[in-house]
Each structure stands twice: as structure tokens, then as C-alpha cells.
Design a protein around this motif. Sequence first.
Motif, mmCIF file in Angstrom:
data_model
loop_
_atom_site.group_PDB
_atom_site.id
_atom_site.type_symbol
_atom_site.label_atom_id
_atom_site.label_comp_id
_atom_site.label_asym_id
_atom_site.label_seq_id
_atom_site.Cartn_x
_atom_site.Cartn_y
_atom_site.Cartn_z
ATOM 1 N N THR A 74 0.834 -1.203 0.000
ATOM 2 C CA THR A 74 0.000 0.000 0.000
ATOM 3 C C THR A 74 0.865 1.247 0.000
ATOM 4 O O THR A 74 0.580 2.215 -0.721
ATOM 5 C CB THR A 74 -0.944 -0.012 1.213
ATOM 6 N N ARG A 75 1.932 1.232 0.776
ATOM 7 C CA ARG A 75 2.831 2.396 0.769
ATOM 8 C C ARG A 75 3.491 2.573 -0.603
ATOM 9 O O ARG A 75 3.546 3.680 -1.147
ATOM 10 C CB ARG A 75 3.911 2.236 1.838
ATOM 11 N N LEU A 76 4.009 1.451 -1.158
ATOM 12 C CA LEU A 76 4.791 1.530 -2.394
ATOM 13 C C LEU A 76 3.921 1.749 -3.627
ATOM 14 O O LEU A 76 4.328 2.468 -4.552
ATOM 15 C CB LEU A 76 5.602 0.242 -2.570
ATOM 16 N N ALA A 77 2.757 1.119 -3.675
ATOM 17 C CA ALA A 77 1.956 1.115 -4.897
ATOM 18 C C ALA A 77 0.784 2.088 -4.861
ATOM 19 O O ALA A 77 0.154 2.325 -5.892
ATOM 20 C CB ALA A 77 1.432 -0.302 -5.177
ATOM 21 N N GLU A 78 0.478 2.654 -3.694
ATOM 22 C CA GLU A 78 -0.661 3.559 -3.606
ATOM 23 C C GLU A 78 -0.269 4.924 -3.039
ATOM 24 O O GLU A 78 -0.484 5.956 -3.681
ATOM 25 C CB GLU A 78 -1.764 2.936 -2.745
ATOM 26 N N VAL A 127 -13.737 4.447 -9.737
ATOM 27 C CA VAL A 127 -12.549 3.831 -9.156
ATOM 28 C C VAL A 127 -12.777 2.333 -8.954
ATOM 29 O O VAL A 127 -13.813 1.930 -8.423
ATOM 30 C CB VAL A 127 -12.221 4.489 -7.792
ATOM 31 N N PRO A 128 -11.818 1.472 -9.326
ATOM 32 C CA PRO A 128 -11.932 0.031 -9.066
ATOM 33 C C PRO A 128 -11.480 -0.306 -7.656
ATOM 34 O O PRO A 128 -10.993 0.549 -6.915
ATOM 35 C CB PRO A 128 -10.999 -0.574 -10.105
ATOM 36 N N TRP A 129 -11.594 -1.588 -7.291
ATOM 37 C CA TRP A 129 -11.259 -2.007 -5.934
ATOM 38 C C TRP A 129 -9.803 -2.375 -5.746
ATOM 39 O O TRP A 129 -9.320 -2.445 -4.612
ATOM 40 C CB TRP A 129 -12.126 -3.199 -5.511
ATOM 41 N N ASN A 130 -9.058 -2.622 -6.819
ATOM 42 C CA ASN A 130 -7.736 -3.235 -6.629
ATOM 43 C C ASN A 130 -6.682 -2.268 -6.091
ATOM 44 O O ASN A 130 -5.811 -2.651 -5.313
ATOM 45 C CB ASN A 130 -7.257 -3.913 -7.917
ATOM 46 N N TYR A 131 -6.741 -0.995 -6.502
ATOM 47 C CA TYR A 131 -5.887 0.052 -5.929
ATOM 48 C C TYR A 131 -6.793 1.240 -5.622
ATOM 49 O O TYR A 131 -6.769 2.254 -6.319
ATOM 50 C CB TYR A 131 -4.759 0.433 -6.892
ATOM 51 N N PRO A 132 -7.602 1.117 -4.578
ATOM 52 C CA PRO A 132 -8.675 2.090 -4.376
ATOM 53 C C PRO A 132 -8.198 3.486 -4.005
ATOM 54 O O PRO A 132 -8.941 4.457 -4.200
ATOM 55 C CB PRO A 132 -9.493 1.471 -3.233
ATOM 56 N N LEU A 133 -6.981 3.608 -3.484
ATOM 57 C CA LEU A 133 -6.456 4.944 -3.179
ATOM 58 C C LEU A 133 -5.797 5.567 -4.402
ATOM 59 O O LEU A 133 -6.193 6.649 -4.846
ATOM 60 C CB LEU A 133 -5.454 4.863 -2.015
ATOM 61 N N PHE A 134 -4.809 4.890 -4.959
ATOM 62 C CA PHE A 134 -4.053 5.459 -6.082
ATOM 63 C C PHE A 134 -4.946 5.737 -7.295
ATOM 64 O O PHE A 134 -4.782 6.744 -7.976
ATOM 65 C CB PHE A 134 -2.917 4.510 -6.466
#
Length: 480
Positions: A74-78, A127-134
Motif C-alpha cells: 500500500t505504501r509503495l503502490a498507492e 474507481v476500481p477495488w484493486n488500488y482504491p487509493l491510487f
Amino acid sequence: MVADIAYLQEQQQSISRMQALFESQRAAFRKAPMPSADDRIRHLKALKQAILKHQQTLITAISEDFGRRSADETRLAEIMPSLEGIHYACKHVKRWMKPSRRKVGLAFQPAKAEVVYQPVGVVGIIVPWNYPLFLAIGPLVTALSAGNRAMIKMSESSPRTAAVLEQLLSEIFPEEQVSVVTGEADVGVAFSKLPFDHLLFTGATSIGRHVMRAAADNLTPVTLELGGKSPAIISADVPLNDAAERIAFGKGVNAGQTCVAPDYILCPRNRVEEFTQALFRQFAQMYPSLRDNADFTQIINPRQYQRLQGYLSDAAEKGARILPVNPANEELGDTRIIAPTLLLDVSDDMKVMQDEIFGPLLPILPYDSLDAALDYIAERPRPLALYYFGYDKAEQRRLMEQTHAGGMCINDALLHVAQDDMPFGGIGASGMGHYHGHEGFLTMSKAKGVYIKQRYNGAKPIYPPYGGALLKLVYKLFLR
């Protein structure tokens, strides 16, 4: 029956609120149609501080939505790419906003021409669910950089993240500037039917078609970030460990629930077994255990888990070799964890080769020549990403020029998405349009051409009544 009525009433309330939010944003935009660069940068910096403030709450919410989601992923990808996108936009938005000077033809002098970049208005973001923040923050940064208002429809599969993001954004933006919409599929359908000035959708190709149809009724321009089956090509001479470690990373992140994850491997036939062993070792090294390993993410929900298990069952029934990478030999049946799994001897009639996998399953297909591998890719819908592993620069150039994909990495996977100075977008069945960086600013701006003339009117020789020496001179000069 009572529960069904309550559900329908709740969804209708969400739709009514959403429509009211849209009208309030449109009215607010009419009052302030061209925010200054300083205002835009101030909004972006406030967003950055809010993400940092709520960082741990976001990590926890996303993990709860997944059942277990790696905090580092989550830190690295979002979080990191969201913040980097904000940094990049703040640094460049003043330059992006400057009118672009254009040339005026000799026949139309004296005058000047320029292109002015205006906000389009109210932008819808699905927004999709797989990367909901980014995948909420990235498009929002683009919309704010271009001076727009934004409404964000979060996925019903990530309700905890949606609640945190709604709270986070409400602390820094009034609803008439940025708002979050939640609800089930009915709300999503109604959202896509609103007459936005631009609509950005990230998700499945099948749903993207419905979104585009809904937008067409309002002539709303769309950016569709879809997906598809992104191939990775192993060259005849690349060191296999080099390719294996980068592919294992690209497929292992988020348990393969990534739109640009390598979907299948094309490998020279005489290297398949050796490459399979190298890939197996890399997965085992990255994930020595699975059941209680905080680094390995669960499948988001039972429906997606059953879908992936169905792919495995179908492939096994049709003769595929199934090689799960489960170094600790753990029992995973009562979890939503699926081990990284390599599939050999696959065929096109298997579901795993027909649909986007979106999970930690990785078919490996043999090829006999690079031409055959390129033909295989060209005969199929154009993917969102394409990966090539090989150090021959002539072959790299050939792959760049002779394949079509939304984006490409050479000797890596996924990381092209994190480059703010490159556009990101699909082609064909993998989507249309671009965002990120300058291309995103252009996507969500109206490039308005403006022709400017002052007191002297040099065009009078072409006004009626026609004829005379000046018009003849004009013809002589320009009809050639």
C-alpha cells in the motif's frame, strides 16, 4: 421483502444525493471557471498533507477491505505514487497553464494566435477495488491540476477505504469542489449517466463498454483504463534469473490483482523448463510462506477467489500442469489466499487464456521464433501493457515499433505506471485516452484556439464587394 425495499430506498437516496452534488459542482464551476495556478497548487498541497495525516488509517482500511493487504505494498503502490504525482503536478502546473503561442499565416496579419487551456468543468472518476487509493487520487490530481471539480465513485468492494477517503477529502474540500459517492451497482450505473464534462473509468473491459454507451448519450468524452492480457516476452539470450525476479515482483504485487500485471509469458521453447524453475525459485524467495505472511495479499473477496479457483480447475481438466509455489506446504483452503501458481501446457480453449486473470496465476507458453511470438500477440486484443526481457538493443527497438500496447517496459514490469512524465492509457480493448502528468492535464483541459486582432484590420481586401487590385494581389500571392 422488507430488506429489499430498504435496500432500494437506500440506493435511491444515494442516487438523489449524487445528482444534487453534480448540480452543486456545476453551479460552483460557473462561478469560478478558471482557478489560478496558485489555487490549484494550494489544493494539491492540502491533498498531500491529508494523505500523509491519514496514511496509517488508509493502510488499515485497505487491508481490511482485502482481508489482508501488505502494508508495504500500500505504501509503495498507492501512497508513494499518489504523493509523487502531486509533487510533479505542483512543480509543472504553472507551465502547463501558460497559453501556447501559435503562428499566424501571412495572409491574416497583423494578428496573433494562441491556445488557452481551460478546465472542462465537472469530472467524474469511477474507481476500481484493486488500488482504491491510487486510482482515486491519481485522476483527482489530474482533475485538480487542470482546474476542474471532481466527483469520485468508489467501488462497493472497498467500502472501508471509501469511508476513509470520503472523510479525508471532506476535511480539505467542500462538496461542490470534490465529493465521494458510494453505493452498489445501481448507483454506479446512474453515476455514468450523469452529463459530466469528462468521465474517467478504470475497470473491466466489459463494464467499460457500458460506461462508454452511457457517456455517449451525453456526448461526454471518456478516458477508459481497462486491462486485458498483458504479455511478457522472454528473449532467446536474456539471463533467466534477471527476467524471473522482475516478473515475480510484477506478478506478486497485490497477489496479481493489478491491471498491468504480466498475464502470461511467451518463452523460447528450449528455455521453458529452465525459466519455470528460475521463476519458481524467485517466488519462493519472495514469499517463503503464505498463510501468515504479511507481505502476501489476499484475494479481495469470495467471488474473485472462486473465479480464480474456477480458472485453475478448468485448466487442470483440460490438461495443464499446475505448479503452485507454496514453499512451506501450508494448507490454504480456509483462507482467500492463492499461492503464486505457474501453468504449463496451456491452450487457448482454457479460461485462463481467454480472460484477464487478475490474480497470482501465470501461464507460460512456448514459442519457436520471435516472429511467431509477435504474431501471437498481434492476433489478440491489444493489451494495456507489454513486457520484453532481453538486452539486444536492436530487438528492443523492434518490439517497441512492431507491437501495440497501452504502455511498455523493457527488462522490468509495472514500473512504467509510476513515471509521472509519461502518459498512461490503453489502446483498443485495453482502453482509450491518457492521464498522468502533462498528458493528463491536456486530457482534462479544453485547448481553445484564440485568434486575436487589434485595431488595424488587415483582412479588408477580402471583404465584398469582390474585385480590385488588392484582391488580385492576394490571389497571386496565395493561390499557388
